[in-house]
Design a protein around this motif. Structure first.
Motif, PDB file in Angstrom:
ATOM      1  N   SER A 253      65.547  48.341 -19.889  1.00 15.88           N
ATOM      2  CA  SER A 253      65.593  47.908 -18.485  1.00 15.88           C
ATOM      3  C   SER A 253      66.337  46.577 -18.359  1.00 15.88           C
ATOM      4  N   GLN A 254      66.098  45.684 -19.300  1.00 16.38           N
ATOM      5  CA  GLN A 254      66.826  44.411 -19.293  1.00 16.38           C
ATOM      6  C   GLN A 254      68.315  44.620 -19.555  1.00 16.38           C
ATOM      7  N   TYR A 255      68.638  45.517 -20.496  1.00 19.29           N
ATOM      8  CA  TYR A 255      70.045  45.810 -20.765  1.00 19.29           C
ATOM      9  C   TYR A 255      70.733  46.396 -19.535  1.00 19.29           C
ATOM     10  N   ALA A 256      70.041  47.295 -18.859  1.00 22.94           N
ATOM     11  CA  ALA A 256      70.615  47.912 -17.658  1.00 22.94           C
ATOM     12  C   ALA A 256      70.863  46.876 -16.571  1.00 22.94           C
ATOM     13  N   ASP A 257      69.909  45.960 -16.378  1.00 22.33           N
ATOM     14  CA  ASP A 257      70.083  44.903 -15.377  1.00 22.33           C
ATOM     15  C   ASP A 257      71.264  44.003 -15.739  1.00 22.33           C
ATOM     16  N   TYR A 258      71.366  43.673 -17.026  1.00 20.68           N
ATOM     17  CA  TYR A 258      72.474  42.821 -17.467  1.00 20.68           C
ATOM     18  C   TYR A 258      73.823  43.498 -17.219  1.00 20.68           C
ATOM     19  N   LEU A 259      73.943  44.772 -17.582  1.00 16.66           N
ATOM     20  CA  LEU A 259      75.209  45.480 -17.402  1.00 16.66           C
ATOM     21  C   LEU A 259      75.545  45.646 -15.922  1.00 16.66           C
ATOM     22  N   ASN A 260      74.542  45.929 -15.105  1.00 18.04           N
ATOM     23  CA  ASN A 260      74.796  46.058 -13.667  1.00 18.04           C
ATOM     24  C   ASN A 260      75.278  44.742 -13.072  1.00 18.04           C
ATOM     25  N   ASN A 261      74.618  43.649 -13.433  1.00 20.63           N
ATOM     26  CA  ASN A 261      75.040  42.333 -12.941  1.00 20.63           C
ATOM     27  C   ASN A 261      76.428  41.967 -13.457  1.00 20.63           C
ATOM     28  N   PHE A 262      76.694  42.310 -14.718  1.00 19.40           N
ATOM     29  CA  PHE A 262      78.006  42.004 -15.301  1.00 19.40           C
ATOM     30  C   PHE A 262      79.118  42.789 -14.607  1.00 19.40           C
ATOM     31  N   ASN A 263      78.874  44.061 -14.313  1.00 16.24           N
ATOM     32  CA  ASN A 263      79.888  44.873 -13.628  1.00 16.24           C
ATOM     33  C   ASN A 263      80.122  44.387 -12.200  1.00 16.24           C
ATOM     34  N   GLU A 264      79.049  43.982 -11.534  1.00 16.14           N
ATOM     35  CA  GLU A 264      79.205  43.433 -10.182  1.00 16.14           C
ATOM     36  C   GLU A 264      80.007  42.128 -10.213  1.00 16.14           C
ATOM     37  N   LYS A 265      79.708  41.283 -11.194  1.00 18.38           N
ATOM     38  CA  LYS A 265      80.464  40.037 -11.333  1.00 18.38           C
ATOM     39  C   LYS A 265      81.932  40.327 -11.638  1.00 18.38           C
ATOM     40  N   ARG A 266      82.172  41.320 -12.476  1.00 16.89           N
ATOM     41  CA  ARG A 266      83.544  41.670 -12.822  1.00 16.89           C
ATOM     42  C   ARG A 266      84.328  42.116 -11.579  1.00 16.89           C
ATOM     43  N   GLU A 267      83.692  42.889 -10.715  1.00 13.09           N
ATOM     44  CA  GLU A 267      84.364  43.326  -9.494  1.00 13.09           C
ATOM     45  C   GLU A 267      84.703  42.133  -8.608  1.00 13.09           C
ATOM     46  N   ARG A 268      83.811  41.165  -8.522  1.00 13.79           N
ATOM     47  CA  ARG A 268      84.084  39.971  -7.712  1.00 13.79           C
ATOM     48  C   ARG A 268      85.209  39.145  -8.328  1.00 13.79           C
ATOM     49  N   VAL A 269      85.232  39.075  -9.661  1.00 10.87           N
ATOM     50  CA  VAL A 269      86.289  38.327 -10.338  1.00 10.87           C
ATOM     51  C   VAL A 269      87.647  38.997 -10.131  1.00 10.87           C
ATOM     52  N   VAL A 270      87.677  40.322 -10.221  1.00  6.72           N
ATOM     53  CA  VAL A 270      88.929  41.051  -9.989  1.00  6.72           C
ATOM     54  C   VAL A 270      89.426  40.822  -8.566  1.00  6.72           C
ATOM     55  N   LYS A 271      88.524  40.845  -7.598  1.00  5.92           N
ATOM     56  CA  LYS A 271      88.901  40.600  -6.192  1.00  5.92           C
ATOM     57  C   LYS A 271      89.465  39.191  -6.033  1.00  5.92           C
ATOM     58  N   ALA A 272      88.821  38.203  -6.628  1.00  3.48           N
ATOM     59  CA  ALA A 272      89.321  36.829  -6.529  1.00  3.48           C
ATOM     60  C   ALA A 272      90.682  36.690  -7.208  1.00  3.48           C
ATOM     61  N   SER A 273      90.857  37.361  -8.345  1.00  8.09           N
ATOM     62  CA  SER A 273      92.140  37.308  -9.044  1.00  8.09           C
ATOM     63  C   SER A 273      93.246  37.933  -8.204  1.00  8.09           C
ATOM     64  N   ARG A 274      92.954  39.026  -7.527  1.00 12.31           N
ATOM     65  CA  ARG A 274      93.963  39.653  -6.661  1.00 12.31           C
ATOM     66  C   ARG A 274      94.341  38.731  -5.510  1.00 12.31           C
ATOM     67  N   ASP A 275      93.359  38.057  -4.933  1.00 12.15           N
ATOM     68  CA  ASP A 275      93.652  37.124  -3.837  1.00 12.15           C
ATOM     69  C   ASP A 275      94.522  35.966  -4.331  1.00 12.15           C
ATOM     70  N   ILE A 276      94.236  35.475  -5.526  1.00 12.71           N
ATOM     71  CA  ILE A 276      95.054  34.400  -6.091  1.00 12.71           C
ATOM     72  C   ILE A 276      96.481  34.889  -6.316  1.00 12.71           C
ATOM     73  N   THR A 277      96.619  36.097  -6.855  1.00 11.63           N
ATOM     74  CA  THR A 277      97.953  36.657  -7.104  1.00 11.63           C
ATOM     75  C   THR A 277      98.738  36.801  -5.803  1.00 11.63           C
ATOM     76  N   MET A 278      98.120  37.367  -4.792  1.00  7.01           N
ATOM     77  CA  MET A 278      98.801  37.610  -3.527  1.00  7.01           C
ATOM     78  C   MET A 278      99.241  36.311  -2.862  1.00  7.01           C
TER      79      MET A 278
END
Length: 288
Positions: free
Chosen positions: A56-81
């Motif tokens: 359960s802890q591993y699942a929470d960590y991976l879910n939070n990590f994937n959500e953070k990754r999506e936010r980081v990708v969005k911020a990187s795209r905004d910086i690029t544009m």
């Protein structure tokens, strides 16, 4: 006859005395077996519970990590544009609008840093940011390209990694270790800079600013020469090796353009004029 009956009685009595002795031993064995089974069952239940908690802890960590990754990708795209917008703005330079264009480009670059880059740093601070490097590296490289391109057009010099990181330092949380652009992303962004300088050099030659194009040529040559010494020593140099080939093509294009102006200079006399003025970016006289 009497002896036989007495012997039988002795055997029977001995069996009667042995029977009670066997019963407690059997009960003890049964009790031990039952206790072991209960203990084993309890141990199994505890193990299953701990495994469920761990997963359960591993699942929470991976879910939070994937959500953070999506936010980081969005911020990187905004910086690029938005960094590309700064580059396009700088390409609008001419002898008539230098101050206006560079002032607007400087404000746009500051907006990229304070809005989009600040959001990226907020996501990465206090985490294992190196795990997400592939997610944000393109945006950082584009920002380095825009910042160095702007700095070259303003002062004719190259922004160092320390200078760029110093502008990002106020965006960091003072209680945490400041997040800085690493040397690899800086070099990759620097390699992309040569392509923009090649486009600007060709444009300046068409506008009659040959000296500025020659200065760009020397600048790009120096970058290429220095990186030729660095790239073979890099561990993660696959991307850089491909960019070095593109950089070499940019150098050749600038050299060919400048060479054509000198060899076929007579065809450029109506454009350049008899005085062959220097570039407005170098402080020389403008073309009348």
């Amino acid at each position: 006859m009497l002896s036989y009956s007495s012997a039988f009685q002795r055997v029977a009595s001995s069996l009667m005395f042995m029977a009670p002795k066997l019963k407690p031993q059997r009960l003890h064995q049964i009790a031990e077996t039952g206790a072991e089974q209960l203990l084993k069952k309890a141990r199994t239940m505890t193990t299953e519970s701990s495994m469920k908690d761990a997963f359960s802890q591993y699942a929470d960590y991976l879910n939070n990590f994937n959500e953070k990754r999506e936010r980081v990708v969005k911020a990187s795209r905004d910086i690029t544009m938005n960094s590309k917008k700064v580059i396009f703005q700088v390409h609008r330079l001419s002898k008539d609008n230098k101050e206006e264009v560079l002032e607007k480009a400087g404000k746009d670059l500051e907006a990229v840093r304070e809005q989009h880059f600040a959001r990226l740093m907020k996501e990465l601070q206090g985490t294992d940011f190196w795990k997400l490097r592939r997610a944000y590296s393109p945006g950082v490289q584009e920002y380095v390209e825009a910042a160095t391109f702007y700095k070259f057009c303003v002062s004719g010099t190259l922004s160092t990694l320390d200078e760029i990181n110093s502008t990002l330092l106020p965006l960091s949380d003072p209680s945490l270790e400041p997040l800085q652009i690493n040397i690899l992303d800086y070099i990759l962004g620097l390699a992309d800079l040569t392509g923009e300088l090649m486009r600007m050099a060709i444009g300046r030659i068409s506008d009659g600013e040959v000296e500025f194009a020659q200065r760009i040529c020397q600048f790009v040559r120096q970058i290429h020469r220095e990186l030729l010494l660095v790239v073979p020593q890099m561990d993660d140099s696959y991307d850089m090796k491909s960019k070095m080939e593109v950089m070499l093509q940019s150098v050749i294009k600038i050299e060919n353009a400048c060479f054509s102006v000198h060899v076929r200079g007579s065809e450029y006399i109506p454009l350049l004029g008899d005085d062959a003025p220097t570039s407005f970016l170098l402080g020389g006289a403008d073309v009348e």
